[in-house]
Structure formats: C-alpha cells, structure tokens
Design a protein around this motif. Structure first.
Motif, mmCIF file in Angstrom:
data_model
loop_
_atom_site.group_PDB
_atom_site.id
_atom_site.type_symbol
_atom_site.label_atom_id
_atom_site.label_comp_id
_atom_site.label_asym_id
_atom_site.label_seq_id
_atom_site.Cartn_x
_atom_site.Cartn_y
_atom_site.Cartn_z
ATOM 1 N N ASP A 236 68.006 -29.645 32.346
ATOM 2 C CA ASP A 236 68.942 -28.529 32.438
ATOM 3 C C ASP A 236 68.288 -27.207 32.840
ATOM 4 O O ASP A 236 68.972 -26.235 33.168
ATOM 5 N N LEU A 237 66.949 -27.150 32.818
ATOM 6 C CA LEU A 237 66.240 -25.924 33.183
ATOM 7 C C LEU A 237 65.403 -26.057 34.449
ATOM 8 O O LEU A 237 64.855 -25.066 34.949
ATOM 9 N N LEU A 238 65.287 -27.274 34.994
ATOM 10 C CA LEU A 238 64.400 -27.521 36.126
ATOM 11 C C LEU A 238 64.749 -26.657 37.339
ATOM 12 O O LEU A 238 63.874 -26.018 37.926
ATOM 13 N N ARG A 239 66.020 -26.622 37.710
ATOM 14 C CA ARG A 239 66.427 -25.840 38.882
ATOM 15 C C ARG A 239 66.112 -24.362 38.691
ATOM 16 O O ARG A 239 65.569 -23.705 39.598
ATOM 17 N N VAL A 240 66.422 -23.840 37.512
ATOM 18 C CA VAL A 240 66.145 -22.433 37.215
ATOM 19 C C VAL A 240 64.657 -22.144 37.326
ATOM 20 O O VAL A 240 64.237 -21.146 37.933
ATOM 21 N N PHE A 243 63.397 -22.256 41.150
ATOM 22 C CA PHE A 243 63.848 -21.152 41.995
ATOM 23 C C PHE A 243 63.378 -19.792 41.460
ATOM 24 O O PHE A 243 63.120 -18.873 42.236
ATOM 25 N N ALA A 244 63.261 -19.654 40.136
ATOM 26 C CA ALA A 244 62.738 -18.401 39.578
ATOM 27 C C ALA A 244 61.267 -18.220 39.958
ATOM 28 O O ALA A 244 60.811 -17.104 40.213
ATOM 29 N N ALA A 412 65.256 -17.452 47.736
ATOM 30 C CA ALA A 412 65.248 -18.092 46.419
ATOM 31 C C ALA A 412 66.501 -17.781 45.606
ATOM 32 O O ALA A 412 66.901 -18.562 44.734
ATOM 33 N N LEU A 413 67.138 -16.660 45.874
ATOM 34 C CA LEU A 413 68.329 -16.265 45.115
ATOM 35 C C LEU A 413 69.477 -17.255 45.271
ATOM 36 O O LEU A 413 70.366 -17.331 44.410
ATOM 37 N N VAL A 414 69.468 -18.010 46.343
ATOM 38 C CA VAL A 414 70.534 -18.986 46.596
ATOM 39 C C VAL A 414 70.624 -20.010 45.470
ATOM 40 O O VAL A 414 71.707 -20.480 45.124
ATOM 41 N N GLY A 415 69.488 -20.343 44.865
ATOM 42 C CA GLY A 415 69.470 -21.378 43.838
ATOM 43 C C GLY A 415 69.581 -20.877 42.412
ATOM 44 O O GLY A 415 69.433 -21.672 41.466
ATOM 45 N N LEU A 416 69.842 -19.578 42.215
ATOM 46 C CA LEU A 416 69.875 -19.014 40.862
ATOM 47 C C LEU A 416 71.249 -18.426 40.537
ATOM 48 O O LEU A 416 71.933 -17.907 41.422
#
Length: 425
Positions: A236-240, A243-244, A412-416
């Motif tokens: 649940d945190l991998l994408r964040v 991209f962060a 990178a903002l696209v994924g957050l």
C-alpha cells in the motif's frame, strides 16, 4: 482512526488568520519544537555550505581537478541517504527529539574534523561521515514540527522551518567573507570547518526544552508496527515511496547543482572577488529566504502538487536564464540571483508537510527519511557530472543540467496524490 489533536492539548487556534497565526497555533510546546527544528536545520545548512564556499581554496590546496572537487559534494549527499534513512528509523523507534539530537551531534563533529584533514582522501572520508548527520536532521525535525501543526497551517509552518536553510546559508556566507578576507586561503578553509562546532550549543537547548508531540508519540508507542526499510515498500506504500523518491531526486539534483557550483562559477567564469561573490550570493540567499516563506503559504493555498509543479518550471527557466547572461553583464547576473533563489527554494517549502502527509505515524520517520535522502543521494550525481563536464563545457554550460532535474520532479508528481488539508494518521 483520526489523529487530529485537540486545540486544548497544544494551544491551537484554528481560526487565527493573522500573519503569524500558524506560529501561535502551535502552542508553547510546539513553538519550542519549532525553535529546535529551525535551529537544527539552519546549522545543518551552515555546516553544509562550509564546503561549497571553500571549494576553490580546497581545490588549490590539494591540487584537485573539478571532478575530484565535485566528488566531495557527492559523497556527502550519497551518504546522507544512509544517514537520513537510519535517522528516520530511529525517529520511529526512539522518538523524534532523541533522533534529532543524534543527527545534530553527528554532523557537527565530522564538520570540525574536516578542518583537520591532512590530505584529500581523509577530507573525503570525514565529509562522507558528516553526511550521516546532515541527511537525518531535516527529516526528523520536519516530522517533529508537522506533528504539532494543524492541517490548516502545516504548509506554512513547515515552509518556515525550511527557511532556516537560507538563514544558515547566509550565516555561512558572512563567516566565509570575513574569514577569507583576513586569513590566507590555506588556513581559511580549515577555520571555516572548525566553526562547524556551533551546533553543539543547540543540542543543549533541545535536550532541555523540546519534546515530541504527545498524541503522535502515543500513536508511535502503541503501534504494533515499527519503522523499517521494508515497511515503506509494503504494497500500500510502494507507489508513494517510489514516486516520492523520484520527486526528491529531481528537486534536489537541480538544487545541489546550483548550491555547489554557483560560488565557483562566480569566481572562475565571472571573475568576482571573495567580497564580490558574497554580495552576489546575498541576492540569491535573500530570494531563497522569501521563497521558502512564500512557497509555504502557497502550498496551503493551491496544494502541494501545484506548488511543486509551478516552481519546478520557474526554477528550470531561471537556471537557463542565469547561465545565459553574456560576459560583462554582471549587473543582470546580480538582479537575476534573487528570482533564481526564490524559485529554487519555494519548491522545497511543501516538502516537509507533503512527505509527512504521505505516511502513517508508525513509519512516518522512515518514509520521509528514506524518500527525501535517497532522492538527495541519486540527485547528488548531478554536481559531480557538472564537475567533469565543466572542463569541456565550462561551469556555466554544465550548470544547465540542473534544469533537467526539475523536469524529472514535475514528471514524478503524476504518480502522487494531493494531500492538502489531510489530518495525520
């Protein structure tokens, strides 16, 4: 479960809309935490800039080429990723304040030791170890203050903490101007590092006056989860996390390219003296200070993502304009220093609140420490690349690589997600 802290606990005044309503809303304990985090970050900045300001003297003393000189910055930032991640885990395991004191002591001790380095290799090692503390201080201090701040004021509050970087930078330039004016360069660069002992005084203040936010501390203590590297890569945190880290890489790659090489650019390609360089940097730093405060306000008004996207575009344009000024037009260089400093600092103002809001309390230190400092480590290769390319492109020509970093940040903002107004969980 909501972790909103009641006004009576921290003295918050959510309806206070005055210019310093964000500061009053922290309450007495929160304001002491703010003071500790602000001081820690200012002195972190001071200790960092002892190197870029002294690079010309160090390069001459040890007969270094630009690649070797740039490597001094890169190892600091790469090792800071390790220090930041470890400090984040410590913050989640032993508390924010204790971790903050450890980071401040670490960067102070190794900055002083840099002044005693007998050769380049020893300086490289001490500078790398300084990165352990340098990497952790901001993440820990930002979380400490974020957990006192209300959602309404968090962007402005963390933007004010971020402005401490400009304050420390300014102090370093003042000391640099005095030290290099009165001492010969071979001695002056060592004295600059020795003044890095100043943060030891801050530790005394933090130990006596600062404590973790009670509600957040209770959540941290009672949670079955503990900070760890694997925790921020769970499903649940991998994408964040990915991209962060990419966002941090772009922003910090652009920023440290400028912070590292602009003093050298002003001296070697624009022909400025020590005092002249200090004057030009004063415009850059003044813009940076106001940029931090303005960016903190805007991140609460227009959102975290919009603030970062806006100033990524403006920072990239500023770099291209700054390095395109023709020879002899140093007056224009002076004028453009202010907006360049403003934009490249305003983009950072939302980082403290944004990264804090992306992670739950139990792994907030680890998440913020890892993403911010891993991005700094990867982005650190841009200053080294500038160093190597400057031999053929010139320092000014190579500096345009910083603009590419800001482009990466915008991507990178696209994924957050947007987190403005989010209560900390």
């Amino acid at each position: 479960m909501s972790t909103t802290q009641a006004p009576e606990v921290h003295g918050r005044q959510p309806d206070d809309t005055g210019a310093f309503g964000w500061l009053r809303a922290l309450g007495p304990r929160g304001r002491r935490a703010f003071g500790g985090a602000f001081g820690g970050y200012a002195l972190d900045s001071y200790d960092y800039f002892t190197l870029p300001l002294s690079m010309v003297a160090i390069s001459a003393y040890f007969s270094l080429d630009n690649g070797q000189t740039g490597l001094l910055t890169t190892v600091t930032l790469v090792v800071s990723a390790i220090g930041g991640a470890l400090a984040g885990i410590l913050a989640d395991r032993i508390g924010r304040v204790k971790a903050l004191m450890i980071t401040v002591i670490t960067y102070a001790v190794f900055t002083v030791l840099c002044g005693f380095a007998p050769n380049y290799e020893t300086l490289l090692v001490f500078r790398a170890l300084q990165g352990l503390g340098f990497g952790g201080e901001w993440a820990v201090g930002a979380i400490l203050v974020a957990e006192y701040a209300s959602a309404k004021h968090r962007g402005r509050t963390l933007g004010a903490v971020q402005s401490a970087w400009a304050a420390g930078w300014a102090l370093a330039v003042v000391v640099y101007t005095l030290v290099f004016h009165f001492l010969d360069p071979d001695t002056a660069w060592r004295v600059m590092f020795w003044t890095g002992a100043l943060p030891a005084l801050l530790v005394v203040y933090v130990r006596r006056n600062v404590s973790d936010a009670p509600h957040a501390e209770e959540l941290r203590r009672t949670s079955a989860e503990r900070g760890s590297f694997t925790a921020v890569f769970r499903k649940d945190l991998l994408r964040v996390t990915l991209f962060a880290t990419l966002l941090s890489t772009g922003v910090q790659g652009g920023y440290y390219t400028l912070a590292t090489w602009v003093p050298t650019y002003l001296k070697t390609e624009r022909g400025l003296t020590v005092v002249g360089t200090g004057g030009y940097l004063a415009f850059l730093i003044s813009g940076a200070f106001i940029g931090y405060l303005t960016g903190g306000y805007l991140t609460d008004r227009i959102g975290r993502k919009n603030n970062i996207a806006l100033f990524a575009a403006l920072s990239a344009a500023g770099i291209l304009a700054y390095t395109s000024i023709p020879s002899g037009a140093n007056g224009l260089l002076l004028v453009l220093g202010f907006p360049l400093g403003f934009c490249m600092s305003a983009i950072f103002s939302g980082f403290g609140s944004y990264l804090s809001e992306l992670y739950p309390a139990a792994v907030r230190g680890t998440g913020q420490g890892f993403t911010y400092n891993s991005g700094r480590a990867v982005g650190a290769f841009l200053p080294t690349l500038v160093g190597f390319l400057s031999d053929s492109w010139g320092v000014g020509g190579a500096l345009v690589l910083g603009a590419a970093g800001y482009g990466l940040a915008a991507l990178a903002l696209v994924g957050l997600p947007e987190t403005r107004g989010k209560e900390l969980m």
